[in-house]
Design a protein around this motif. Structure first.
Motif, PDB file in Angstrom:
ATOM      1  N   MET A   1     -16.631  52.769  80.771  1.00  0.00           N
ATOM      2  CA  MET A   1     -15.797  52.925  79.766  1.00  0.00           C
ATOM      3  C   MET A   1     -16.624  54.237  79.396  1.00  0.00           C
ATOM      4  SD  MET A   1     -15.020  50.071  78.029  1.00  0.00           S
ATOM      5  CE  MET A   1     -13.899  50.898  76.373  1.00  0.00           C
ATOM      6  N   SER A   2     -15.659  55.512  78.695  1.00  0.00           N
ATOM      7  CA  SER A   2     -16.464  56.862  78.805  1.00  0.00           C
ATOM      8  C   SER A   2     -17.324  56.556  77.007  1.00  0.00           C
ATOM      9  CB  SER A   2     -15.820  57.942  78.030  1.00  0.00           C
ATOM     10  OG  SER A   2     -14.402  57.526  77.301  1.00  0.00           O
ATOM     11  N   ILE A   3     -17.914  57.460  76.776  1.00  0.00           N
ATOM     12  CA  ILE A   3     -18.192  57.653  74.692  1.00  0.00           C
ATOM     13  C   ILE A   3     -16.973  57.308  73.901  1.00  0.00           C
ATOM     14  CG2 ILE A   3     -19.518  59.278  73.741  1.00  0.00           C
ATOM     15  CD1 ILE A   3     -21.419  60.169  75.410  1.00  0.00           C
ATOM     16  N   ALA A   4     -16.428  58.069  74.192  1.00  0.00           N
ATOM     17  CA  ALA A   4     -15.108  57.908  73.686  1.00  0.00           C
ATOM     18  C   ALA A   4     -14.645  56.601  73.653  1.00  0.00           C
ATOM     19  CB  ALA A   4     -13.980  59.270  73.839  1.00  0.00           C
ATOM     20  N   GLU A   5     -13.825  56.313  74.826  1.00  0.00           N
ATOM     21  CA  GLU A   5     -13.502  55.106  74.698  1.00  0.00           C
ATOM     22  C   GLU A   5     -13.955  54.140  73.701  1.00  0.00           C
ATOM     23  OE1 GLU A   5     -10.812  55.221  79.366  1.00  0.00           O
ATOM     24  OE2 GLU A   5     -12.975  54.835  78.981  1.00  0.00           O
ATOM     25  N   ASN A   6     -16.086  53.997  74.049  1.00  0.00           N
ATOM     26  CA  ASN A   6     -16.559  53.043  73.483  1.00  0.00           C
ATOM     27  C   ASN A   6     -16.411  53.164  71.690  1.00  0.00           C
ATOM     28  OD1 ASN A   6     -17.507  52.080  75.811  1.00  0.00           O
ATOM     29  ND2 ASN A   6     -19.175  53.525  75.862  1.00  0.00           N
ATOM     30  N   LEU A   7     -16.502  54.381  71.869  1.00  0.00           N
ATOM     31  CA  LEU A   7     -16.752  54.669  70.327  1.00  0.00           C
ATOM     32  C   LEU A   7     -14.871  54.216  69.270  1.00  0.00           C
ATOM     33  CD1 LEU A   7     -17.284  57.910  69.539  1.00  0.00           C
ATOM     34  CD2 LEU A   7     -18.854  56.455  68.652  1.00  0.00           C
ATOM     35  N   ASP A   8     -13.602  54.177  70.663  1.00  0.00           N
ATOM     36  CA  ASP A   8     -12.468  53.498  69.569  1.00  0.00           C
ATOM     37  C   ASP A   8     -12.486  52.323  69.535  1.00  0.00           C
ATOM     38  OD1 ASP A   8     -11.419  55.975  69.946  1.00  0.00           O
ATOM     39  OD2 ASP A   8     -10.700  55.722  71.869  1.00  0.00           O
ATOM     40  N   LYS A   9     -13.484  51.839  70.644  1.00  0.00           N
ATOM     41  CA  LYS A   9     -13.740  49.683  70.768  1.00  0.00           C
ATOM     42  C   LYS A   9     -13.956  49.249  69.644  1.00  0.00           C
ATOM     43  CE  LYS A   9     -15.096  46.132  73.517  1.00  0.00           C
ATOM     44  NZ  LYS A   9     -15.868  46.301  75.250  1.00  0.00           N
ATOM     45  N   ILE A  10     -15.140  50.301  69.439  1.00  0.00           N
ATOM     46  CA  ILE A  10     -16.196  49.735  68.374  1.00  0.00           C
ATOM     47  C   ILE A  10     -15.194  50.131  67.201  1.00  0.00           C
ATOM     48  CG2 ILE A  10     -18.020  49.455  67.008  1.00  0.00           C
ATOM     49  CD1 ILE A  10     -19.162  51.306  69.730  1.00  0.00           C
ATOM     50  N   ARG A  11     -14.045  51.094  66.750  1.00  0.00           N
ATOM     51  CA  ARG A  11     -13.683  51.248  65.051  1.00  0.00           C
ATOM     52  C   ARG A  11     -12.867  50.178  64.945  1.00  0.00           C
ATOM     53  NH1 ARG A  11     -13.902  57.635  66.902  1.00  0.00           N
ATOM     54  NH2 ARG A  11     -15.490  58.382  66.166  1.00  0.00           N
ATOM     55  N   ASN A  12     -11.672  50.224  66.596  1.00  0.00           N
ATOM     56  CA  ASN A  12     -11.305  49.298  67.029  1.00  0.00           C
ATOM     57  C   ASN A  12     -11.382  47.569  66.066  1.00  0.00           C
ATOM     58  OD1 ASN A  12      -9.071  51.273  66.633  1.00  0.00           O
ATOM     59  ND2 ASN A  12      -8.993  50.611  68.804  1.00  0.00           N
ATOM     60  N   ASN A  13     -12.698  47.166  66.840  1.00  0.00           N
ATOM     61  CA  ASN A  13     -12.962  46.196  66.177  1.00  0.00           C
ATOM     62  C   ASN A  13     -13.801  45.520  64.620  1.00  0.00           C
ATOM     63  OD1 ASN A  13     -13.393  44.688  69.256  1.00  0.00           O
ATOM     64  ND2 ASN A  13     -15.148  46.079  69.301  1.00  0.00           N
ATOM     65  N   ILE A  14     -14.283  47.081  64.177  1.00  0.00           N
ATOM     66  CA  ILE A  14     -14.040  46.870  62.718  1.00  0.00           C
ATOM     67  C   ILE A  14     -13.546  46.897  62.009  1.00  0.00           C
ATOM     68  CG2 ILE A  14     -15.268  48.501  60.530  1.00  0.00           C
ATOM     69  CD1 ILE A  14     -17.810  49.280  62.966  1.00  0.00           C
ATOM     70  N   ASP A  15     -12.204  47.548  62.557  1.00  0.00           N
ATOM     71  CA  ASP A  15     -10.858  47.600  61.402  1.00  0.00           C
ATOM     72  C   ASP A  15      -9.934  46.388  61.615  1.00  0.00           C
ATOM     73  OD1 ASP A  15     -10.509  49.694  60.919  1.00  0.00           O
ATOM     74  OD2 ASP A  15      -9.582  51.395  62.463  1.00  0.00           O
ATOM     75  N   THR A  16     -10.631  45.718  62.603  1.00  0.00           N
ATOM     76  CA  THR A  16      -9.998  44.241  63.028  1.00  0.00           C
ATOM     77  C   THR A  16     -10.520  43.349  62.073  1.00  0.00           C
ATOM     78  OG1 THR A  16      -9.066  44.830  65.335  1.00  0.00           O
ATOM     79  CG2 THR A  16      -9.443  42.258  64.227  1.00  0.00           C
ATOM     80  N   ILE A  17     -11.749  43.106  61.805  1.00  0.00           N
ATOM     81  CA  ILE A  17     -12.395  42.848  60.998  1.00  0.00           C
ATOM     82  C   ILE A  17     -12.494  42.411  59.285  1.00  0.00           C
ATOM     83  CG2 ILE A  17     -14.751  42.066  60.052  1.00  0.00           C
ATOM     84  CD1 ILE A  17     -15.803  42.773  62.251  1.00  0.00           C
ATOM     85  N   LYS A  18     -11.887  44.265  59.004  1.00  0.00           N
ATOM     86  CA  LYS A  18     -12.318  45.063  57.905  1.00  0.00           C
ATOM     87  C   LYS A  18     -10.753  43.738  57.678  1.00  0.00           C
ATOM     88  CE  LYS A  18     -12.827  49.298  56.461  1.00  0.00           C
ATOM     89  NZ  LYS A  18     -13.009  50.145  56.396  1.00  0.00           N
TER      90      LYS A  18
END
Length: 231
Positions: A1-18
């Motif tokens: 995965m690209s850096i952009a894809e990795n960032l999107d995945k982490i941000r989505n994980n955090i948003d889901t937890i929130k």
């Protein structure tokens, strides 16, 4: 995965937890860019990542000097800080995550006075008392807080912890919970030069658990930039 894809995945994980936890506050993502070249830092920046963490002063100042033309890019000092390196962080580090001892306070006061500069810091707490990690022990924290209240050039903005590594991230949940309790206890006290704005805990392996337990600042390297090869 690209850096952009990795960032999107982490941000989505955090948003889901929130959403699941009903959290209504911002969670700051620090991209740990130690040993990463400036091209990859720029790639992350172009995908909306503006906060980067460095473990070594020399690497932080080099990247800050090279990339400070970018709007709103911030470098955080997240590693152990030697007192003789404090002078290099004047006007380069947005936030120092590793304030943990009297000698650092003394040096920051000295440099702050000579440069007319305020150091913004987090107190690093070593709850697990791991000898391999820096950070102040809980029983010594009050003395450090008193010294900071008497300082002129230090502003504490919260707490930081590097958790022990467990294969199962769930095993570290009690420590994250204890850290949040400490953060909340200090938050309601009336301090001078000290506020509990940031609770920096959680890395690639355990950031989801940290966010669930109240972290509002996570430091993630491997899950963004991949595994580093150290020489």
């Amino acid at each position: 995965m690209s850096i952009a894809e990795n960032l999107d995945k982490i941000r989505n994980n955090i948003d889901t937890i929130k959403k699941e936890k009903g959290l209504d506050y911002d969670i700051t993502l620090i991209a740990v860019s130690k040993t990463v070249d400036e091209e990859k830092v720029l790639e992350a920046y172009e995908h909306g990542q503006h906060d980067f963490g460095e473990n070594k002063v020399q690497e932080l100042t080099k990247k800050e000097s090279s990339l400070n033309n970018l709007e709103d890019i911030n470098f955080h000092m997240i590693g152990y800080l030697q007192s003789n390196k404090v002078k290099y962080l004047v006007n380069t580090a947005k936030l120092i995550h590793s304030l943990d001892r009297k000698s650092l306070i003394k040096e920051m006061e000295k440099r702050g006075k000579s440069e007319d500069f305020i150091f913004n810091c987090l107190i690093q707490v070593n709850l697990a008392k791991e000898e391999s990690k820096s950070g102040i022990y809980l029983e010594d924290l009050e003395e450090l807080l008193t010294l900071i209240e008497g300082s002129k050039y230090i502003r504490v903005k919260g707490l930081m912890m590097i958790a022990p590594f467990y294969e199962d991230a769930e095993d570290v949940r009690p420590l994250f919970r204890q850290m949040k309790e400490l953060f909340d206890e200090l938050k309601v006290r009336d301090f001078k030069n000290i506020e509990m704005k940031y609770l920096s805990m959680g890395m690639s392996h355990d950031y989801k658990v940290a966010v669930e337990e109240g972290s509002n600042m996570v430091r993630i390297g491997t899950d963004i930039f991949g595994k580093r090869v150290y020489v």
